[in-house]
Design an enzyme around this catalytic site. Structure first.
Site, mmCIF file in Angstrom:
data_model
loop_
_atom_site.group_PDB
_atom_site.id
_atom_site.type_symbol
_atom_site.label_atom_id
_atom_site.label_comp_id
_atom_site.label_asym_id
_atom_site.label_seq_id
_atom_site.Cartn_x
_atom_site.Cartn_y
_atom_site.Cartn_z
ATOM 1 N N SER A 1 0.851 -1.187 0.000
ATOM 2 C CA SER A 1 0.000 0.000 0.000
ATOM 3 C C SER A 1 0.885 1.234 0.000
ATOM 4 O O SER A 1 2.027 1.180 0.466
ATOM 5 C CB SER A 1 -0.886 0.002 1.252
ATOM 6 O OG SER A 1 -1.528 1.249 1.417
ATOM 7 N N TYR B 1 -1.284 -0.073 10.892
ATOM 8 C CA TYR B 1 -1.504 -0.530 9.515
ATOM 9 C C TYR B 1 -0.311 -0.186 8.633
ATOM 10 O O TYR B 1 0.192 -1.025 7.882
ATOM 11 C CB TYR B 1 -2.777 0.100 8.950
ATOM 12 C CG TYR B 1 -3.035 -0.250 7.503
ATOM 13 C CD1 TYR B 1 -3.426 -1.534 7.141
ATOM 14 C CD2 TYR B 1 -2.877 0.702 6.498
ATOM 15 C CE1 TYR B 1 -3.661 -1.856 5.805
ATOM 16 C CE2 TYR B 1 -3.107 0.386 5.166
ATOM 17 C CZ TYR B 1 -3.494 -0.894 4.827
ATOM 18 O OH TYR B 1 -3.715 -1.209 3.498
#
Length: 233
Positions: free
Chosen positions: A143, A156
């Site tokens: 990501s 995250y």
């Protein structure tokens, strides 16, 4: 004839979103695709859709990527159904609150178990066969949060930094073995998880990430596309 005719692929987290998009694209290019996730109902729907498309094959296997035995059993079923795995797409992931201040330890553990351990379990399950055959391709979906940290993404982002580190280390470990590694870091993609996020520009589509996967795995055997970052304009 599809570019991936005769290839065997596994896509984790394939029940929806980016994973489902990648599975559809690989199958449209002729690959036999093993679909994994924890929601068997959604996997079966995608399996039927791919079969109706008539270009590739599909097999739905319910799998918890945080459970090593589950992952090993899934790869065994893939081998029995189609043969040795050529392409393994580590897409399954958890995107939860992720602040340290919140003290949500269970959420941290879920993200660490799926986003980091799950990646490693997936690689471990197919790498010996790939090395033995001197061919194979591991795709890790990271990501842009693996580059940038916000005040609400601490844990995250840490897991996605880890995915990038695993990808970079693997690429060096596997140099000149014939096994390739590609890390793909998407920006905001229009999926169920991002529905509540408002942007001042169009979000990426799942097909955009899927086409990047096909691009990487269809390069000549001597070409290793190490990293792709995809952002909305």
């Amino acid at each position: 004839m599809g570019k991936l005719k005769g290839k065997i692929a596994v896509v984790t987290g394939a029940s929806s979103g980016i994973g489902a998009g990648i599975a559809r694209e690989l199958a449209s290019e002729g690959a036999s695709v093993v679909l994994t996730a924890r929601s068997m109902e959604k996997l079966k729907e995608l399996e039927n859709e791919i079969h109706q498309q008539g270009k590739g094959k599909a097999l739905a296997v319910k799998t918890d990527m945080a459970n090593r035995d589950n992952v090993e059993e899934m790869v065994k079923k893939a081998n029995e159904a189609f043969g040795d795995v050529d392409i393994f797409v580590n897409n399954a992931g958890q995107m939860l609150t992720g602040t340290v201040r919140s003290g949500e330890v269970k959420e941290w553990e879920q993200m660490i178990d799926v986003n980091i351990k799950g990646i490693l379990y997936g690689v471990h399950s197919v790498l010996p066969s790939m090395l033995e055959r001197s061919t194979g391709h591991i795709i890790n979906i990271a990501s842009v949060s693996g580059y940038e940290v916000t005040k609400t993404s601490t844990v995250y982002s840490a897991t996605k930094f880890a995915v990038r580190a695993i990808s970079m280390g693997l690429e060096k470990e596997l140099a000149r073995t014939g096994v390739r590694v590609t890390n793909i870091s998407p920006g905001m993609v229009a999926t169920r998880l991002s529905n509540s996020t408002v942007m001042d520009r169009k979000k990426l589509e799942t097909e955009d990430i899927a086409k990047a996967v096909v691009y990487a795995v269809t390069q000549p055997a001597y070409v290793n596309v190490n990293e792709i970052t995809i952002r909305p304009v």
